[in-house]
Design a protein around this motif. Sequence first.
Motif, PDB file in Angstrom:
ATOM      1  N   THR A 150     -28.114  13.524 100.617  1.00 35.37           N
ATOM      2  CA  THR A 150     -27.228  14.134  99.624  1.00 35.37           C
ATOM      3  C   THR A 150     -27.793  15.497  99.240  1.00 35.37           C
ATOM      4  OG1 THR A 150     -28.450  13.063  97.840  1.00 35.37           O
ATOM      5  CG2 THR A 150     -26.530  11.890  98.669  1.00 35.37           C
ATOM      6  N   ASN A 151     -26.987  16.253  98.536  1.00 40.50           N
ATOM      7  CA  ASN A 151     -27.391  17.613  98.098  1.00 40.50           C
ATOM      8  C   ASN A 151     -27.937  18.437  99.265  1.00 40.50           C
ATOM      9  OD1 ASN A 151     -26.775  16.850  95.479  1.00 40.50           O
ATOM     10  ND2 ASN A 151     -28.851  16.171  95.079  1.00 40.50           N
ATOM     11  N   VAL A 152     -27.240  18.382 100.378  1.00 37.54           N
ATOM     12  CA  VAL A 152     -27.689  19.125 101.566  1.00 37.54           C
ATOM     13  C   VAL A 152     -27.359  20.609 101.361  1.00 37.54           C
ATOM     14  CG1 VAL A 152     -27.514  19.329 104.068  1.00 37.54           C
ATOM     15  CG2 VAL A 152     -27.211  17.098 102.983  1.00 37.54           C
ATOM     16  N   ASN A 153     -28.404  21.428 101.436  1.00 40.37           N
ATOM     17  CA  ASN A 153     -28.219  22.865 101.193  1.00 40.37           C
ATOM     18  C   ASN A 153     -28.982  23.681 102.221  1.00 40.37           C
ATOM     19  OD1 ASN A 153     -26.682  23.026  98.747  1.00 40.37           O
ATOM     20  ND2 ASN A 153     -28.470  22.127  97.736  1.00 40.37           N
ATOM     21  N   ILE A 154     -28.379  24.773 102.623  1.00 45.46           N
ATOM     22  CA  ILE A 154     -29.135  25.741 103.431  1.00 45.46           C
ATOM     23  C   ILE A 154     -29.812  26.666 102.426  1.00 45.46           C
ATOM     24  CG2 ILE A 154     -28.982  27.577 105.159  1.00 45.46           C
ATOM     25  CD1 ILE A 154     -26.364  26.204 106.137  1.00 45.46           C
ATOM     26  N   SER A 155     -31.124  26.513 102.277  1.00 42.66           N
ATOM     27  CA  SER A 155     -31.827  27.311 101.261  1.00 42.66           C
ATOM     28  C   SER A 155     -32.054  28.737 101.722  1.00 42.66           C
ATOM     29  CB  SER A 155     -33.190  26.739 100.909  1.00 42.66           C
ATOM     30  OG  SER A 155     -33.269  25.415 101.171  1.00 42.66           O
ATOM     31  N   SER A 156     -32.299  28.898 103.040  1.00 40.10           N
ATOM     32  CA  SER A 156     -32.440  30.270 103.536  1.00 40.10           C
ATOM     33  C   SER A 156     -32.061  30.294 105.008  1.00 40.10           C
ATOM     34  CB  SER A 156     -33.870  30.773 103.350  1.00 40.10           C
ATOM     35  OG  SER A 156     -34.733  30.156 104.259  1.00 40.10           O
ATOM     36  N   VAL A 157     -31.517  31.395 105.403  1.00 42.43           N
ATOM     37  CA  VAL A 157     -31.169  31.592 106.811  1.00 42.43           C
ATOM     38  C   VAL A 157     -31.233  33.096 107.079  1.00 42.43           C
ATOM     39  CG1 VAL A 157     -28.687  31.538 106.265  1.00 42.43           C
ATOM     40  CG2 VAL A 157     -29.438  31.113 108.595  1.00 42.43           C
ATOM     41  N   ASN A 158     -32.025  33.453 108.085  1.00 38.15           N
ATOM     42  CA  ASN A 158     -32.157  34.892 108.359  1.00 38.15           C
ATOM     43  C   ASN A 158     -32.485  35.137 109.827  1.00 38.15           C
ATOM     44  OD1 ASN A 158     -34.653  33.685 106.918  1.00 38.15           O
ATOM     45  ND2 ASN A 158     -35.483  35.202 108.346  1.00 38.15           N
ATOM     46  N   ALA A 159     -31.939  36.187 110.319  1.00 36.93           N
ATOM     47  CA  ALA A 159     -32.161  36.531 111.735  1.00 36.93           C
ATOM     48  C   ALA A 159     -33.579  37.060 111.912  1.00 36.93           C
ATOM     49  CB  ALA A 159     -31.154  37.592 112.158  1.00 36.93           C
ATOM     50  N   ASP A 160     -34.238  36.563 112.959  1.00 39.91           N
ATOM     51  CA  ASP A 160     -35.565  37.091 113.285  1.00 39.91           C
ATOM     52  C   ASP A 160     -35.660  37.300 114.793  1.00 39.91           C
ATOM     53  OD1 ASP A 160     -35.935  34.566 114.361  1.00 39.91           O
ATOM     54  OD2 ASP A 160     -37.017  33.802 112.618  1.00 39.91           O
ATOM     55  N   SER A 161     -36.864  37.577 115.276  1.00 39.12           N
ATOM     56  CA  SER A 161     -37.018  37.924 116.696  1.00 39.12           C
ATOM     57  C   SER A 161     -36.641  36.771 117.619  1.00 39.12           C
ATOM     58  CB  SER A 161     -38.459  38.351 116.955  1.00 39.12           C
ATOM     59  OG  SER A 161     -39.333  37.312 116.547  1.00 39.12           O
ATOM     60  N   LYS A 162     -36.794  35.518 117.108  1.00 33.77           N
ATOM     61  CA  LYS A 162     -36.512  34.375 117.977  1.00 33.77           C
ATOM     62  C   LYS A 162     -35.059  33.905 117.884  1.00 33.77           C
ATOM     63  CE  LYS A 162     -41.192  32.633 117.329  1.00 33.77           C
ATOM     64  NZ  LYS A 162     -41.981  31.625 116.613  1.00 33.77           N
ATOM     65  N   GLY A 163     -34.335  34.359 116.904  1.00 32.64           N
ATOM     66  CA  GLY A 163     -32.955  33.918 116.700  1.00 32.64           C
ATOM     67  C   GLY A 163     -32.639  33.916 115.219  1.00 32.64           C
ATOM     68  N   VAL A 164     -32.413  32.711 114.693  1.00 33.70           N
ATOM     69  CA  VAL A 164     -32.109  32.592 113.262  1.00 33.70           C
ATOM     70  C   VAL A 164     -33.055  31.565 112.642  1.00 33.70           C
ATOM     71  CG1 VAL A 164     -30.344  31.944 111.568  1.00 33.70           C
ATOM     72  CG2 VAL A 164     -29.679  33.139 113.661  1.00 33.70           C
ATOM     73  N   GLY A 165     -33.894  32.024 111.745  1.00 38.96           N
ATOM     74  CA  GLY A 165     -34.776  31.094 111.036  1.00 38.96           C
ATOM     75  C   GLY A 165     -34.006  30.433 109.913  1.00 38.96           C
ATOM     76  N   TYR A 166     -34.251  29.162 109.721  1.00 37.09           N
ATOM     77  CA  TYR A 166     -33.485  28.477 108.654  1.00 37.09           C
ATOM     78  C   TYR A 166     -34.374  27.514 107.871  1.00 37.09           C
ATOM     79  CZ  TYR A 166     -33.414  24.387 111.752  1.00 37.09           C
ATOM     80  OH  TYR A 166     -33.784  23.329 112.540  1.00 37.09           O
ATOM     81  N   THR A 167     -33.939  27.248 106.663  1.00 32.44           N
ATOM     82  CA  THR A 167     -34.551  26.200 105.828  1.00 32.44           C
ATOM     83  C   THR A 167     -33.417  25.404 105.195  1.00 32.44           C
ATOM     84  OG1 THR A 167     -36.449  27.594 105.331  1.00 32.44           O
ATOM     85  CG2 THR A 167     -36.101  25.708 103.890  1.00 32.44           C
ATOM     86  N   ILE A 168     -33.436  24.125 105.437  1.00 28.09           N
ATOM     87  CA  ILE A 168     -32.409  23.252 104.846  1.00 28.09           C
ATOM     88  C   ILE A 168     -33.109  22.243 103.945  1.00 28.09           C
ATOM     89  CG2 ILE A 168     -30.682  21.460 105.342  1.00 28.09           C
ATOM     90  CD1 ILE A 168     -30.094  22.890 107.977  1.00 28.09           C
ATOM     91  N   THR A 169     -32.575  22.041 102.757  1.00 28.62           N
ATOM     92  CA  THR A 169     -33.121  21.002 101.882  1.00 28.62           C
ATOM     93  C   THR A 169     -32.064  19.921 101.680  1.00 28.62           C
ATOM     94  OG1 THR A 169     -32.386  22.134  99.893  1.00 28.62           O
ATOM     95  CG2 THR A 169     -34.650  22.553 100.598  1.00 28.62           C
TER      96      THR A 169
END
Lengths: 212, 197
Positions: free
Chosen positions: B164-183
């Motif tokens: 529950t409470n699934v959120n993408i806390s951060s997502v940003n493009a970097d050299s490898k693609g797209v870095g993400y953090t999901i909580t």
Amino acid sequence: MASNAIVKQQEQLSGNNLIIVLTLITLLAVGVAGLAAKALIGSITLDNKVLKAKNLANTNLQSDVDAAPKLVDAYAALGTQAGVIADALPDTTDFPGLIVVLENMTNDAGLRLKSVAPTTGATAATATGTTTTASGDASQAPPPQPFDFSLSFDGRYDTLLKLLDHLEKSARPMRITGLQITGSGSALSGTVTAETYYQDKAQLPLSTETIK
Amino acid sequence: MSILINLLPDVRQAKLRERRRKQMASGIAVMVWVICGGVVVLLSVYVAGQKVAINVLSGSIKDKESKLQSISGLPDALNAEEHLASLGNLYSKRVYMTKFFDAYQQADPQDAVLNSLTVDASNTMTVTGEAKTYADVAKLDRALAASNVQVGTNAKASNQPYFTNVNISSVNADSKGVGYTITAVMASGATGGGNGQ
């Protein structure tokens, strides 16, 4: 006439003196009795508390004495299964036992176990556990203490899933707190951090309590 | 002419009155002393009775303590009982990471690589990784939110979601693609408390 009046006055004076003396003695007696009664009532109040506590302790002990043989019989009936309980929640951190379990799990999953180490949280947890036990009440079971550890591995994605499944179903409860992975599905390396538990050896519920 | 007056009865009466006064005073005083003494004696007897009762109970307690200590095998049995009582609660603290991987499988793991997974004391899970595109991150997020409801074996709309409470806390493009953090919060089905096994 005059002599009669003098006799009357002397009688009255003598009577008044007696009453004064009696009143003083009575006041003294009441004072002493009051002080004694106060001390005695204080003692009665305290002893009542002591009696209540002793009665409760006696009742509890009686139920313990009645239940003890049944508990011992039930434990004896467990036979070799009693060892499972000891393995599932040991009296100490039992790190040697833990690494054997983890080695078996990783072997069964098809992973290569690179290392197992207690993490810094474990030291803190152990220290806290010691403090808790030292100040604890023998009539209450000591609480389980966490023991944090990490394991590093090499393997594949499917073998990692097997390892996680083993950790989740382990008889010794393990709570996975973290997982770091590098590499791809067929060549993964990673570290699992988890906590398991231990609980200090039970003490017979015999302790003293200060009643105030 | 002379008058004779007999004064003796008057003196006698005064003496008698005085005697009665003394007797009454003495009586009252003695009564007060007796009451005081009686109260003290009664309280003392009560205290003595309590002491006797305490001694008897102490003896009984010592006797029972000795009995308990003399039962062989009791410490081990008690140890097993206490540890067994704790185990249920400890099993309920487990978190089932495999539930996460079930959902992760549905989100095309080739395109959303995992770097790390952590779970805190309140069962909040933090997932970090690298994806090819923002859409892959969104796909993983949706898969987690739909886990056990639309995604996974035995998924049903009436089920409680595992996360529950699934959120993408951060997502940003970097050299490898797209870095993400999901909580996400691991719900009861994904923890030992809900018998997720």
